[in-house]
Design an enzyme around this catalytic site. Sequence first.
Site, short mmCIF file in Angstrom:
data_model
loop_
_atom_site.label_atom_id
_atom_site.label_comp_id
_atom_site.label_asym_id
_atom_site.label_seq_id
_atom_site.Cartn_x
_atom_site.Cartn_y
_atom_site.Cartn_z
CG HIS A 191 -0.96 -8.42 4.04
ND1 HIS A 191 -2.03 -9.25 3.93
CD2 HIS A 191 -1.04 -7.57 3.01
CE1 HIS A 191 -2.73 -8.93 2.87
NE2 HIS A 191 -2.14 -7.91 2.29
CD GLU A 432 -3.73 11.67 -9.78
OE1 GLU A 432 -3.02 10.96 -9.06
OE2 GLU A 432 -4.95 11.48 -9.92
CG ASP A 456 -1.22 8.02 -10.68
OD1 ASP A 456 -0.79 6.93 -11.10
OD2 ASP A 456 -2.09 8.11 -9.79
CB CYS A 503 -1.16 15.42 -2.54
SG CYS A 503 -2.02 14.96 -4.05
C1 PEP Z 1 -0.39 10.65 -6.89
O1 PEP Z 1 -0.66 10.01 -7.91
O2 PEP Z 1 0.64 11.37 -6.76
C2 PEP Z 1 -1.29 10.59 -5.72
C3 PEP Z 1 -1.11 11.35 -4.66
O3 PEP Z 1 -2.30 9.69 -5.78
P1 PEP Z 1 -2.13 8.11 -5.48
O4 PEP Z 1 -0.73 7.87 -5.05
O5 PEP Z 1 -3.14 7.78 -4.46
O6 PEP Z 1 -2.44 7.53 -6.84
MG MG Z 2 -2.65 9.21 -8.16
#
Ligand code: PEP
Ligand code: MG
Length: 573
Positions: A191, A432, A456, A503
Amino acid sequence: MTFAGNGIGITRGVAIGEAHILQRGLLDISPRTIDSKNIPGEIKRFRLAIKGARERLQGIREKIPSTTRSDIIAFIDTHLLMMNDAALVEVPIQLIQQHAYAAEWALQLQRDSLVQVFDTMDDPYLRTRRDDVEHVVNQIQMSLLDIDGDTEADLNGKVILAQDLTPADTIVMRHQGIAAFITEFGGPMSHTAILARSLGIPAVVGVHNITRLLRQGECVVVDGEQGVVLADADQSTLAHYQSRINVAQGRATQLRSLIGKAATTREGVRVHLMANIELPEDIEATRELQADAVGLYRTEFLYMNRQGMPDEEEHYQTYRRVVEGLDGIPITIRTLDLGADKQVDGCTATSCNPALGLRAIRLCLKEPKMFQPQLRAILRAAVHGPVRIMIPMLSNLQEVRKLKALISETEADLRHEGIPFASEIPVGGMIEVPAAALSADAFTRELDFLSIGTNDLIQYTLAIDRVDDEVNYLYDPLHPAILRLIQMVITAGERAGIPVSMCGEMAGDPRYIPLLIGMGLREFSMQPGSLLIAKERLFELDAAKLTRQTRKLMKRLGESDFEQLLDKICTRH
Ligand code: PEP
Ligand code: MG
């Protein structure tokens, strides 16, 4: 003394300052018993020590500025809660009663048995909970031994050397103006390390014996990027590090001059740069940096560091604050992505392979009672500004249809109850899972937008657990299979005329932006800290040329000249 040591660098940045060695840390507690007639007095002493430790921590919490991110405050709240926990309060009292142990020793024994349990855990996140136990026990023991912290010392510009630091220490010292810190213990997932990153404090952890090797007041260089610690360095070394500090400061100013300029390539192709946010507080950065939108709002944070689930009102108030705070900047709210690496209390993973189990949309559809309050809250919050809904971890169209049916039902309920809500909110999906990328065409027919979650997508395509250090070396965003899947999704969106964004972390990495532009991606969502660097990179790019080069590359995926073609488009390392 001249000293050069290595540890784990956990925050980018270099600092030079005088060493301030914290005169505490792991306390030397040895077995001790008391006279049995003193047991009631010893229990009273123990309770008073907990009260003292709690008051000290509460005092720190109250001094934290209101602008501090709530996950940071949550670290302290967790410690405050632990100071009321039976495991740390009642069990030591039983040990005092049964064995006439001195309070420090009773607490130490209970600490040892808790730490042993955490040490056997495989999950790296849960293992960091061991630090919480250590920190809380340490604070109570300091209170028992009447040892004060360094709260009154002048720490401005100092480099703190400690065996370990608690999140509370880190926050307090940050406000006292420390330049950096070095600890003997701790890892990159602790943390304190997370906090140091989020507060931007240069830090190196895991430098064994540092508190014994250096002297108070010695001049120390901390390189948080390379994990290097130097003491009593010669003039030329100091000049080298000082120039790195100057360059970093100049660079930050240069980047800030890009705020307000529209993100385009060199020839003027408009690109949308959006922010990934997790905490309501991230909205400040999003506004300040003038992101085009929030491309991913991770809502899981609402469930972390707490007991029990948030109710509809809490969801609604949080989303409303975020939407209003963004002041017209559009936001994409991702529905709950719990499960796998994002576990919370009260929602247990049942699968032996949680990454392939009941997570994200699967969990939400299975547990509508848990999910519906969030859905109602999103529809209600959308009255206050432009909102889109995004579904994580889709693998088939049934999930889209079920979610849409649930949205219609929720709208009908709200209408019936006379509660204001926004209808016809755009609904998009995260790509994903390889199956979703391969059938992106079908998803474009039922969704309003797509967003590629590369974190993912790479995990599932390359069959590597994203939180397993052992296989991290296989995590390759430029693997031909990944590039093929990404291209399929972008092309599917272009054909259907719906927006496609990315993203995952890949979107915010300046090394990959040229390739993604060449593939046709025009919407990138990334952590706010990466936005200006990405914008700067875009200004240098020629989209038309990159498109030609990338088309050629995509025809040669995995062929002998593939890497050579790739090198022409982007840096790989
Ligand atoms: C991803 O899997 O690329 C994503 C943006 O979601 P997270 O990292 O929150 O799983
Ligand atoms: Mg993800």
